[in-house]
Design an enzyme around this catalytic site. Structure first.
Site, PDB file in Angstrom:
ATOM      1  N   GLU A  51       0.820  -1.361  -0.110  1.00  0.00           N
ATOM      2  CA  GLU A  51       0.045  -0.035   0.123  1.00  0.00           C
ATOM      3  C   GLU A  51       0.880   1.249  -0.132  1.00  0.00           C
ATOM      4  OE1 GLU A  51      -4.029  -1.442   1.934  1.00  0.00           O
ATOM      5  OE2 GLU A  51      -2.645  -0.777   3.460  1.00  0.00           O
ATOM      6  N   ASP A 109      -8.271  -9.155   4.043  1.00  0.00           N
ATOM      7  CA  ASP A 109      -7.950  -8.151   4.753  1.00  0.00           C
ATOM      8  C   ASP A 109      -9.322  -7.983   6.224  1.00  0.00           C
ATOM      9  OD1 ASP A 109      -7.103  -5.769   6.214  1.00  0.00           O
ATOM     10  OD2 ASP A 109      -7.649  -4.351   4.281  1.00  0.00           O
ATOM     11  N   GLU A 124     -12.977  -2.502  12.087  1.00  0.00           N
ATOM     12  CA  GLU A 124     -12.796  -1.848  10.556  1.00  0.00           C
ATOM     13  C   GLU A 124     -13.975  -2.021   9.956  1.00  0.00           C
ATOM     14  OE1 GLU A 124      -9.026  -2.065   8.845  1.00  0.00           O
ATOM     15  OE2 GLU A 124      -9.790  -1.028   6.875  1.00  0.00           O
TER      16      GLU A 124
HETATM   17  C1  BDP Z   1      -6.372  -2.222   6.226  1.00  0.00           C
HETATM   18  C2  BDP Z   1      -6.915  -0.837   6.342  1.00  0.00           C
HETATM   19  C3  BDP Z   1      -5.367   0.075   6.565  1.00  0.00           C
HETATM   20  C4  BDP Z   1      -4.163  -0.551   7.010  1.00  0.00           C
HETATM   21  C5  BDP Z   1      -3.987  -1.876   6.259  1.00  0.00           C
HETATM   22  C6  BDP Z   1      -2.748  -2.779   6.823  1.00  0.00           C
HETATM   23  O1  BDP Z   1      -7.575  -0.264   5.947  1.00  0.00           O
HETATM   24  O2  BDP Z   1      -5.715   1.234   7.100  1.00  0.00           O
HETATM   25  O3  BDP Z   1      -2.942   0.435   6.849  1.00  0.00           O
HETATM   26  O4  BDP Z   1      -5.064  -2.884   6.433  1.00  0.00           O
HETATM   27  O5  BDP Z   1      -3.023  -3.675   7.695  1.00  0.00           O
HETATM   28  O6  BDP Z   1      -7.052  -3.056   6.930  1.00  0.00           O
HETATM   29  O7  BDP Z   1      -1.491  -2.401   6.709  1.00  0.00           O
END
Ligand code: BDP
Length: 721
Positions: free
Chosen positions: A312, A386, A414
């Protein structure tokens, strides 16, 4: 004006307040309320057996033991309890280590203590020298503290303590909270206010909250905390911030809570003025080595680094053509002389969108198994996408026998209604832990991979992304506390059942009233499935609103990456619904053991809870219930709302047994949850209906608005982004 009526009503109010069976509470005390024991028989037993309290030895940790026993027993027994160095009474509560307490030593216990290890403890009823001892014994002061909390829990839950024979030690070595807290005090995916860490006032001001936080963690066996977000800021590694981190580490140390930090891979450039962060560059290696030495000068028991790299948009070794192992090993080499570890996250997906995002972590990490240093652990989310309301276990758990894997659970909700939905997560955590990877034949559960027993690793860890913030009650939803509690309890002992954990938590958090316990437990046990039903039934996943992840968004498409959209994951078309991950599709299924594949590859044998995760299923396909996929979808979504309605009813019936403040908050949140559940159902069914072209079955409620109405809803400033 005659003041009498005013005085009178004030008096009545005061009397009501004083005599009401349930005092006002704001939830700050969590499960550590220590209200007086209500069962008269038990109370009598406790008073008899705990005539005198003796704690021998001195250390900051033992001081906490003494304070805790004093406060705890004071509240539970309803009388002041002095903690002494030695005693003369017949019935004694004795706490200490063999080395620090002559009385404990005199009891023998050598073999039993050996068996419980450095953090474990014994709770025993023992007769010696004509006395009746109730003993809390351990090998370390921290073990005594853990034992003390266990002992107090027995009283809080009103258990018989006459013939104690408890031996307890943690199944997982490192039990760590991950805070996704930023230095500006916002919390990524945090729904309970701001970050607890008041960086601006640190290092000077030690907020009482830090100590209460550490105490709550110690009470459930959590022994580590990563203070900062995985999307890391290198500033935390500068001396200015390291001093602040030191102050926190000092405050936490007596509670056995070690501090870890997230390390931004590009720190050598950002704060070290180097031109590169290439892990094989000698100057980069030297920079990290020096940095680590500096950290240990401040914090001699620093735990190590948690790293999110090449995911990301975060920097990482791949920016320099190196592997995850190159990056992790470089940091591990710097940490190893000091005893620190690296937790390298496997939550990766690269800039080239793969055929199936679910496959990527396995594809990148499996080939690296066996190439990591001894002090590297790879941290894997429970599922391959996720933190969805339901995911099959992550295939990496069955695929990296040579590497100790950290289980990463998300405690913060989340994707499960964030700060306002009641979702008890123990059943979700247990579902993953009890899944069989078949890595070494039947019985190779994820739990055994994580606790190190399957592959003989001495290093083992469980991490939970925290749901804690500055809200007075810590977690926004009063029931969010149960998820923090659950994480600690399962990290200590993953064999505990969800019911048992709920039972303990309810008794300590609300009361020991049988009706309340059974009804609240019922609510909790069904709550996660309710969320699955009204959000993502039958294996659907990743169909939430854009960016904030609150509310439904199955129509999300045309974003910078295909695998950030909903249409990528649900694949709805005229024929049917679901992601084909079998041989004829992305073949992600091939990442599992043959035994697992055999079960999941055929829609007829694939558990329905994972059906649309692995299969694209025709709208008319008959499912186990005899209904078609479309009808079943409608029923599941509706069942989700019905469960929330049932929770609302149950909770309303408990008004007299819960203090008004917490009762009202939960009632209000359940109303929000109900409305959100309806929002999810109506929006998703209307959207999927544009593909299925089928009516909502007779007898089921029709959606309240049009699809366009739901598509236009756009909540602003949702917390946690
Ligand atoms: C996702 C989230 C994000 C996190 C990412 C992570 O939306 O904010 O940075 O995972 O785990 O669930 O790195």
């Amino acid at each position: 004006m005659d003041k009498k009526p005013v005085y009178l009503s004030l008096l009545i109010l005061c009397l009501l307040f004083t005599f009401s069976s349930v005092k006002a509470e704001d939830g700050y005390q969590l499960w550590q309320r220590y209200n007086q024991v209500t069962n008269k028989g038990q109370l009598k037993q406790y008073q008899q057996l705990l005539e005198e309290v003796v704690v021998q030895g001195n250390s900051p940790t033992l001081q906490i033991v003494k304070d805790e026993l004093q406060t705890g027993l004071g509240g539970l027994l309803g009388k002041t309890t002095a903690v002494k160095e030695s005693g003369g009474k017949k019935n004694v509560l004795l706490a200490g280590t063999r080395n620090g307490s002559a009385l404990v030593k005199a009891l023998g216990l050598e073999e039993d203590l050996k068996a419980v290890g450095p953090e474990g403890y014994l709770l025993l009823s023992q007769k010696a020298n004509g006395k009746n001892y109730t003993v809390i014994a351990a090998n370390s002061d921290l073990g005594v503290l853990y034992g003390t909390f266990h002992f107090l829990r027995l009283l809080q839950t009103q258990q018989d303590i006459q013939r104690l024979a408890v031996k307890s030690s943690p199944k997982t070595k490192l039990r760590i909270l991950n805070h996704w807290d930023n230095l500006d005090r916002t919390v990524e995916r945090g729904y309970a206010g701001f970050s607890l860490w008041d960086w601006h006032k640190l290092p000077d001001y030690i907020d009482q909250r830090y100590l209460d936080y550490a105490r709550a963690n110690a009470s459930i066996g959590i022994n580590g905390t990563v203070l900062t977000n995985v999307n890391a800021n290198s500033l935390v590694l500068t001396p200015e911030y390291l001093k602040k981190v030191t102050a926190l580490a000092n405050a936490f140390r007596p509670y056995g809570l070690k501090v870890y930090l997230t390390a931004r891979f590009s720190s050598p450039i950002e704060i070290g003025k180097l031109k590169t962060a290439d892990p094989l560059d000698p100057a980069v290696k030297a920079w990290w080595q020096k940095k680590v030495e500096e950290i240990y000068q401040y914090i001699p028991d620093f735990g190590g680094f948690l790293v999110k790299a090449n995911s990301e948009g975060q920097p990482g070794p791949q920016n320099y053509g190196r592997t995850h192992a190159d990056g992790a090993n470089m940091l591990a080499d710097a940490l190893s002389p000091k005893g620190g570890i690296v937790m390298w996250r496997a939550f990766v997906y690269d800039n080239n969108v793969p055929d199936d995002r679910a496959k990527q972590a396995y594809s990148e990490f499996k080939p690296l198994d066996g190439t990591f240093r001894k002090n590297v652990m790879v941290q894997v989310k429970n599922g391959a996408i996720d933190f969805q309301p339901r995911e099959p276990f992550h295939p990496l758990f069955g695929a990296m026998p040579k590497t100790p894997l950290v289980m990463e659970f998300q405690i913060t909700q989340e994707y499960l209604g964030q700060g306002t939905h009641l979702a008890y997560l123990a059943p979700m955590f247990k579902e993953t832990l009890e899944s069989d990877t078949y890595a070494q034949g039947k019985g190779s559960t994820v739990a055994k991979v994580v606790d190190g027993s399957l592959n003989g690793h001495s290093l083992s860890a469980m991490a939970g992304v925290a749901n804690i913030g500055t809200d007075r009650n810590w977690t926004s939803h009063p029931f969010g506390q149960a998820n923090w509690y659950t994480f600690g309890r399962l990290a200590w002992d993953h064999s505990l059942s969800s019911e048992q954990i709920a039972d303990e938590w309810i008794r300590m958090t609300f009361s020991n009233e049988p009706k309340l316990i059974s009804e609240v437990k019922n609510m909790m046990m069904g709550s996660r499935e309710a969320v699955v039903n009204y959000m993502t039934p039958l294996g659907l996943h990743h169909i939430m609103g854009w960016s904030h992840h609150y509310g439904p968004g199955p129509w999300i498409k045309d974003k910078p990456r295909a695998d950030w959209t909903s249409v990528y994951f649900h694949r709805a078309d005229e024929k049917g619904l679901g992601f084909n991950r079998t041989k004829t599709g992305s073949n992600a299924l091939a990442q599992y053991a043959p035994e697992v594949q055999a079960q999941w590859q055929d829609p007829a044998t694939c558990p329905e809870k994972y059906l649309l995760w692995f299969h694209h299923v025709a709208w008319d396909q008959k499912l186990a219930s005899g209904r078609t996929l479309w009808d079943e979808l409608c029923y599941k979504y509706t069942a989700g709302i019905d469960s929330v309605k049932a929770m609302q009813q149950t909770w309303a019936g408990l008004a007299s047994q819960v203090d008004p403040e917490r009762h009202k908050q939960v009632s209000t949140f359940l109303k929000i949850q109900h409305d959100d559940a309806k929002w999810w159902r109506d929006a998703c069914l209307l959207y999927f209906q544009t593909f299925s072209k089928k009516p909502i079955p007779a007898g089921l409620e029709k959606p309240e608005h049009t699809l366009e109405y739901y598509q236009k809803l756009d909540p602003k400033f949702v917390p946690g982004i």
